[in-house]
Structure formats: C-alpha cells, structure tokens
Design a protein around this motif. Structure first.
Motif, PDB file in Angstrom:
ATOM      1  N   GLY A 119       0.814  -1.212   0.000  1.00  0.00           N
ATOM      2  CA  GLY A 119       0.000   0.000   0.000  1.00  0.00           C
ATOM      3  C   GLY A 119       0.848   1.263   0.000  1.00  0.00           C
ATOM      4  N   ARG A 120       1.908   1.258   0.820  1.00  0.00           N
ATOM      5  CA  ARG A 120       2.805   2.431   0.842  1.00  0.00           C
ATOM      6  C   ARG A 120       3.496   2.612  -0.503  1.00  0.00           C
ATOM      7  NH1 ARG A 120       3.974   0.296   6.041  1.00  0.00           N
ATOM      8  NH2 ARG A 120       5.808  -0.768   5.192  1.00  0.00           N
ATOM      9  N   THR A 121       3.891   1.507  -1.125  1.00  0.00           N
ATOM     10  CA  THR A 121       4.546   1.600  -2.429  1.00  0.00           C
ATOM     11  C   THR A 121       3.603   2.158  -3.484  1.00  0.00           C
ATOM     12  OG1 THR A 121       5.990  -0.261  -1.869  1.00  0.00           O
ATOM     13  CG2 THR A 121       5.779   0.301  -4.198  1.00  0.00           C
ATOM     14  N   MET A 122       2.364   1.701  -3.476  1.00  0.00           N
ATOM     15  CA  MET A 122       1.399   2.178  -4.458  1.00  0.00           C
ATOM     16  C   MET A 122       1.101   3.658  -4.266  1.00  0.00           C
ATOM     17  SD  MET A 122       0.937  -0.250  -6.477  1.00  0.00           S
ATOM     18  CE  MET A 122      -0.319   0.591  -7.430  1.00  0.00           C
ATOM     19  N   LEU A 123       0.990   4.089  -3.011  1.00  0.00           N
ATOM     20  CA  LEU A 123       0.790   5.521  -2.760  1.00  0.00           C
ATOM     21  C   LEU A 123       2.002   6.330  -3.214  1.00  0.00           C
ATOM     22  CD1 LEU A 123      -0.930   5.509   0.769  1.00  0.00           C
ATOM     23  CD2 LEU A 123      -1.970   6.045  -1.445  1.00  0.00           C
ATOM     24  N   GLY A 124       3.197   5.802  -2.940  1.00  0.00           N
ATOM     25  CA  GLY A 124       4.399   6.497  -3.396  1.00  0.00           C
ATOM     26  C   GLY A 124       4.482   6.558  -4.907  1.00  0.00           C
ATOM     27  N   LEU A 125       4.091   5.467  -5.574  1.00  0.00           N
ATOM     28  CA  LEU A 125       4.104   5.460  -7.037  1.00  0.00           C
ATOM     29  C   LEU A 125       3.083   6.440  -7.601  1.00  0.00           C
ATOM     30  CD1 LEU A 125       5.519   4.015  -9.387  1.00  0.00           C
ATOM     31  CD2 LEU A 125       3.667   2.350  -9.380  1.00  0.00           C
ATOM     32  N   LEU A 126       1.929   6.544  -6.937  1.00  0.00           N
ATOM     33  CA  LEU A 126       0.915   7.504  -7.380  1.00  0.00           C
ATOM     34  C   LEU A 126       1.420   8.938  -7.215  1.00  0.00           C
ATOM     35  CD1 LEU A 126      -1.976   7.836  -8.447  1.00  0.00           C
ATOM     36  CD2 LEU A 126      -2.761   7.867  -6.059  1.00  0.00           C
ATOM     37  N   GLY A 127       2.074   9.212  -6.081  1.00  0.00           N
ATOM     38  CA  GLY A 127       2.656  10.537  -5.896  1.00  0.00           C
ATOM     39  C   GLY A 127       3.754  10.832  -6.900  1.00  0.00           C
ATOM     40  N   PHE A 128       4.539   9.810  -7.230  1.00  0.00           N
ATOM     41  CA  PHE A 128       5.589   9.968  -8.231  1.00  0.00           C
ATOM     42  C   PHE A 128       4.995  10.283  -9.598  1.00  0.00           C
ATOM     43  CE2 PHE A 128       8.798   8.305 -11.197  1.00  0.00           C
ATOM     44  CZ  PHE A 128       9.944   8.942 -10.712  1.00  0.00           C
ATOM     45  N   PHE A 129       3.872   9.644  -9.908  1.00  0.00           N
ATOM     46  CA  PHE A 129       3.183   9.929 -11.177  1.00  0.00           C
ATOM     47  C   PHE A 129       2.697  11.371 -11.212  1.00  0.00           C
ATOM     48  CE2 PHE A 129      -0.858   9.764 -13.675  1.00  0.00           C
ATOM     49  CZ  PHE A 129      -0.271   9.611 -14.919  1.00  0.00           C
ATOM     50  N   GLY A 130       2.196  11.871 -10.081  1.00  0.00           N
ATOM     51  CA  GLY A 130       1.784  13.272 -10.029  1.00  0.00           C
ATOM     52  C   GLY A 130       2.952  14.221 -10.239  1.00  0.00           C
ATOM     53  N   ALA A 131       4.091  13.921  -9.605  1.00  0.00           N
ATOM     54  CA  ALA A 131       5.276  14.757  -9.796  1.00  0.00           C
ATOM     55  C   ALA A 131       5.750  14.709 -11.240  1.00  0.00           C
ATOM     56  CB  ALA A 131       6.389  14.305  -8.855  1.00  0.00           C
ATOM     57  N   LEU A 132       5.622  13.540 -11.872  1.00  0.00           N
ATOM     58  CA  LEU A 132       6.001  13.412 -13.280  1.00  0.00           C
ATOM     59  C   LEU A 132       5.113  14.287 -14.168  1.00  0.00           C
ATOM     60  CD1 LEU A 132       7.622  11.991 -15.535  1.00  0.00           C
ATOM     61  CD2 LEU A 132       5.916  10.164 -15.461  1.00  0.00           C
ATOM     62  N   LEU A 133       3.820  14.306 -13.894  1.00  0.00           N
ATOM     63  CA  LEU A 133       2.909  15.135 -14.686  1.00  0.00           C
ATOM     64  C   LEU A 133       3.224  16.620 -14.516  1.00  0.00           C
ATOM     65  CD1 LEU A 133      -0.534  13.350 -14.165  1.00  0.00           C
ATOM     66  CD2 LEU A 133       1.007  13.200 -16.133  1.00  0.00           C
ATOM     67  N   SER A 135       6.168  17.939 -13.754  1.00  0.00           N
ATOM     68  CA  SER A 135       7.417  18.212 -14.480  1.00  0.00           C
ATOM     69  C   SER A 135       7.185  18.212 -15.985  1.00  0.00           C
ATOM     70  CB  SER A 135       8.473  17.167 -14.112  1.00  0.00           C
ATOM     71  OG  SER A 135       8.773  17.200 -12.730  1.00  0.00           O
ATOM     72  N   LEU A 136       6.323  17.318 -16.461  1.00  0.00           N
ATOM     73  CA  LEU A 136       6.024  17.282 -17.894  1.00  0.00           C
ATOM     74  C   LEU A 136       5.324  18.555 -18.337  1.00  0.00           C
ATOM     75  CD1 LEU A 136       6.307  15.429 -20.341  1.00  0.00           C
ATOM     76  CD2 LEU A 136       4.047  14.501 -19.810  1.00  0.00           C
ATOM     77  N   LYS A 137       4.452  19.070 -17.497  1.00  0.00           N
ATOM     78  CA  LYS A 137       3.784  20.344 -17.808  1.00  0.00           C
ATOM     79  C   LYS A 137       4.793  21.489 -17.881  1.00  0.00           C
ATOM     80  CE  LYS A 137       2.225  22.906 -14.776  1.00  0.00           C
ATOM     81  NZ  LYS A 137       2.669  24.147 -14.054  1.00  0.00           N
ATOM     82  N   ASP A 138       5.767  21.488 -16.960  1.00  0.00           N
ATOM     83  CA  ASP A 138       6.792  22.534 -16.985  1.00  0.00           C
ATOM     84  C   ASP A 138       7.637  22.444 -18.258  1.00  0.00           C
ATOM     85  OD1 ASP A 138       5.902  23.371 -14.526  1.00  0.00           O
ATOM     86  OD2 ASP A 138       7.408  22.236 -13.394  1.00  0.00           O
ATOM     87  N   VAL A 139       7.935  21.215 -18.698  1.00  0.00           N
ATOM     88  CA  VAL A 139       8.726  21.055 -19.920  1.00  0.00           C
ATOM     89  C   VAL A 139       7.933  21.514 -21.139  1.00  0.00           C
ATOM     90  CG1 VAL A 139       9.805  19.345 -21.436  1.00  0.00           C
ATOM     91  CG2 VAL A 139      10.165  19.220 -18.972  1.00  0.00           C
ATOM     92  N   GLU A 248      13.152  16.200 -14.651  1.00  0.00           N
ATOM     93  CA  GLU A 248      13.300  16.603 -16.048  1.00  0.00           C
ATOM     94  C   GLU A 248      14.538  15.992 -16.696  1.00  0.00           C
ATOM     95  OE1 GLU A 248      13.232  20.812 -16.342  1.00  0.00           O
ATOM     96  OE2 GLU A 248      11.321  21.049 -15.292  1.00  0.00           O
ATOM     97  N   ALA A 249      15.613  15.853 -15.915  1.00  0.00           N
ATOM     98  CA  ALA A 249      16.864  15.379 -16.499  1.00  0.00           C
ATOM     99  C   ALA A 249      16.976  13.857 -16.528  1.00  0.00           C
ATOM    100  CB  ALA A 249      18.053  15.961 -15.723  1.00  0.00           C
ATOM    101  N   LEU A 250      16.379  13.171 -15.560  1.00  0.00           N
ATOM    102  CA  LEU A 250      16.566  11.726 -15.442  1.00  0.00           C
ATOM    103  C   LEU A 250      15.313  10.919 -15.738  1.00  0.00           C
ATOM    104  CD1 LEU A 250      18.647  11.649 -12.121  1.00  0.00           C
ATOM    105  CD2 LEU A 250      19.503  11.632 -14.460  1.00  0.00           C
ATOM    106  N   VAL A 251      14.177  11.387 -15.258  1.00  0.00           N
ATOM    107  CA  VAL A 251      12.963  10.573 -15.314  1.00  0.00           C
ATOM    108  C   VAL A 251      12.226  10.739 -16.635  1.00  0.00           C
ATOM    109  CG1 VAL A 251      10.744  10.099 -14.219  1.00  0.00           C
ATOM    110  CG2 VAL A 251      12.757  10.613 -12.811  1.00  0.00           C
ATOM    111  N   ILE A 252      11.969  11.990 -17.038  1.00  0.00           N
ATOM    112  CA  ILE A 252      11.165  12.229 -18.246  1.00  0.00           C
ATOM    113  C   ILE A 252      11.787  11.595 -19.492  1.00  0.00           C
ATOM    114  CG2 ILE A 252      10.382  14.035 -19.826  1.00  0.00           C
ATOM    115  CD1 ILE A 252       9.627  15.719 -17.474  1.00  0.00           C
ATOM    116  N   PRO A 253      13.102  11.730 -19.749  1.00  0.00           N
ATOM    117  CA  PRO A 253      13.654  11.066 -20.940  1.00  0.00           C
ATOM    118  C   PRO A 253      13.455   9.553 -20.937  1.00  0.00           C
ATOM    119  CG  PRO A 253      15.193  12.711 -20.119  1.00  0.00           C
ATOM    120  CD  PRO A 253      14.124  12.577 -19.087  1.00  0.00           C
ATOM    121  N   ARG A 254      13.612   8.914 -19.790  1.00  0.00           N
ATOM    122  CA  ARG A 254      13.446   7.466 -19.721  1.00  0.00           C
ATOM    123  C   ARG A 254      11.983   7.064 -19.907  1.00  0.00           C
ATOM    124  NH1 ARG A 254      17.932   8.713 -16.821  1.00  0.00           N
ATOM    125  NH2 ARG A 254      19.614   7.164 -16.742  1.00  0.00           N
TER     126      ARG A 254
END
Length: 369
Positions: A119-133, A135-139, A248-254
């Motif tokens: 459950g903690r991992t899934m919540l962390g992954l969901l938060g990571f997805f939000g941070a990715l979105l 950062s993608l908006k900023d790019v 932006e430098a590590l996650v979005i390109p991958r």
C-alpha cells in the motif's frame, strides 16, 4: 588508602546477619568469595553500613550471597543501592531463543506487513506519477528545457539494444505456441487452426506481454540501478543544488522513450512470433508461407492490433515509472541498489500483468473479442 574487604557473622536469637566492612572492590576482596561460600544459614541479613567503597565486583558478591541465601540487604547508601540494582538487572536470565509464535499469527503478521508495504509503495508510485505530470507540464510550457539528446540516448538503450533479445524470445515463443497447438489440435484433425492460434495469441496478448516483461527485466532494472547509483553518489542532490530538476533530467527522458518505443517493440515481437510459428507450420505441418500469411490476414482482426497498440504505451509508462521510482528511493548503502532494482522488476511485471487482465475485461465488454 584502601582497606581489605572483610565480614563477620552475628547471631541474635533466630536472626543471622553478615556485616561487611572495608572496601568491596576488586583490589581488596582477596579470598572473600571463598569465605562467603562457607557462610551458613538461610534468610540472612546483609549489613553494608560499614562498607566504605564498593565497585561492580563487590556488588556482584553481595548480590550473589543475597540470591543464594534469600538475604535482605540493609545499610546501603544511594550509590550502593544503584549499583546493586544494576547488577540485579543484569543478572536476569537471557532468552537465547524468542518465544515461539503460533504459525497462524506469524503468517498473518507477514501478510499484513506485505500488504502495508504494498500500500505504501502504491501511494508512493501515485505521488511519483503526479510529480512526473507536473514536471512534464513545466517542460511543455518551457520547450527549451526538453532534453532531446537524453531522449535519443534512451531510444538507443531501450529500443535498439533490445531488438536482438526480444526478437529471439519472440521467435522461440512463436515456435512453441505452434508446436504445442499442433500437438493438441492434431487429435481432432484440426492442425490448420494452428495458424489461428499463433496469429491471434501473438498479436493480441503474447507479443506485447512478453515484450513488456523483457523490457521490465532489462530496461526497468537499468533505470533503477542507474538512478540509485546516482543517489548514493549524491549526484541527484547536486543536480538540485545547481537548479537542475532530476525529474526533467533523469525521469522524463526514460519514461518518454519507453512509452514511445513499446508499441514498436510490441509490433516487432508479434511479427517475429508469427514468423517463428509460420516456419514451424511450414516444416512440420506442410503449410506454405503464402498460405500461412493469407490465413493470418483472414483470422486476425484489426481490433487485435489496436488492442496491442493501446496497451503498449501504458505498459511502457508503468515499467519506466516503476524503475525510476525505485531508483529514487535508494538511500543508505550499496545493498539498497540491488534491493530496489529487484523491486522495480517485480513491481513492473506485476503491474503489467494486472493491467493486462483489466484490459482484457474492458476490451471484451466493448465487443473487441
């Protein structure tokens, strides 16, 4: 100057007492332990009022005598009382083995711990997805921050370097499907339907699913190991210090490279699997390649291809996110890199299979059989 430790016994009716004197220290006890072993009587009273100094060894002798003879200790000052209390506490029996836990409780505890961690991992992954979105908006709003060179490099690592292993795996899977299908269908004289089995299973399910598993084991683990090593070397913190966003430098390109290449890799795997199945059908069943291809065009609906192309980017997103997320969680020591890399592969494959099941139910409900 220290005085030798000594004691004397006194008898007052039925009451026996042991009166210590001198310094109860390691340097002064001499033969005191042997003499104490010869003391007679039970339920004694131990008097320490005439003791000038006492260390841990002296406190242990007093405590041992009191334990063996069920004696009461009197005449102690604050220092002596504290020392005797600590010695008594240290003399408690130590459990070499923990108490036996009933198997049911142990299983429930492990299941509960694993569920809470998931459950903690899934919540962390969901938060990571939000941070990715975010950062993608900023790019998108600042196109100059888009790192085309990093994306191109990931295209090569995720796509081109994977063609060999994915092609070999798909070719062999196609042969296995054709061989096993032919063995079973031969019992009913329906070997010709091996073409249907190979075509639909390769395009609809196995092509993209096996590709996703291979990409998770190859690229997802690489993402976690690379970013985790950078975390240990404090390179990620250094990037934040100089104003560079790690997302932006590590996650979005991958993530972008994996999402874009998964449909191509899935289609490539499906074609190679069909080639493997066609080769086996030609050699073992005597179905010519032209007939095999024509039959594939008849029995494989276009909806199977659309299903594969819709699932592929989602699988790529999940795999890349799992790898990058686990890499970002590395901290402490190098052992964490291995643990997080394993977790990235397991998490990616698990989520891919779960999503594939949801996609199967969804496509069936809308009539894409």
């Amino acid at each position: 100057m220290s005085s030798a430790a000594d004691f004397r016994q006194s008898v007052d009716g039925d009451r026996r007492a042991v009166l210590f004197s001198g310094d109860l220290t390691l340097a002064s006890i001499r033969d005191l332990p042997d003499r104490l072993d010869k003391v007679d009587g039970e339920r004694l009273t131990i008097d320490l009022s005439q003791v000038s100094r006492m260390d841990t060894v002296g406190a242990w002798l007093v405590h041992r005598l009191a334990r063996q003879r069920e004696a009461q200790i009197v005449g102690t000052n604050e220092h002596f009382a504290t020392l005797l209390e600590q010695v008594a506490h240290a003399d408690q029996p130590v459990k070499v083995r923990p108490d036996r836990t009933p198997p049911l409780y142990r299983v429930l505890n492990q299941v509960g711990g694993a569920t809470a961690a998931a459950g903690r991992t899934m919540l962390g992954l969901l938060g990571f997805f939000g941070a990715l979105l975010v950062s993608l908006k900023d790019v998108i709003t600042h196109p100059r921050r888009f790192r085309i060179n990093a994306v191109t490099q990931q295209f090569e690592l995720v796509g081109i370097h994977s063609l060999g292993i994915i092609g070999l795996m798909s070719f062999l899977v196609g042969i296995v499907i054709a061989q096993q299908g032919a063995v079973q269908l031969r019992q009913f004289g329906a070997e010709v339907f091996t073409v249907n089995l190979v075509g639909r299973s390769a395009v609809k399910e196995l092509g993209i699913l096996m590709t996703a598993i291979m990409v998770a084991g190859r690229s997802g683990s690489a993402f976690a190991a690379q970013i985790g090593s950078m975390r240990l070397a404090e390179e990620v913190d250094a990037m934040r210090t100089i104003g560079v966003s790690p997302m932006e430098a590590l996650v979005i390109p991958r993530v972008l490279a994996t999402v874009l290449l998964m449909p191509l890799l899935g289609f490539y795997a499906s074609v190679i699997a069909i080639v493997g199945g066609g080769l086996f059908s030609w050699i073992d069943l005597g179905i010519p390649p032209v007939t095999f291809v024509q039959r594939i065009r008849e029995v494989v609906p276009i909806t199977d291809l659309w299903q594969m192309l819709i699932k592929a980017p989602v699988f790529g997103l999940i795999i890349a996110m799992a790898g990058c997320f686990q890499g970002m969680q590395v901290e402490g020591d190098a052992e964490q890199v291995g643990l997080r890399t394993t977790a990235a592969v397991v998490q990616g494959i698990f989520l891919v299979i779960v999503l594939d099941a949801f996609f199967a139910v969804f496509f069936t409900s809308i009539g894409w059989l």
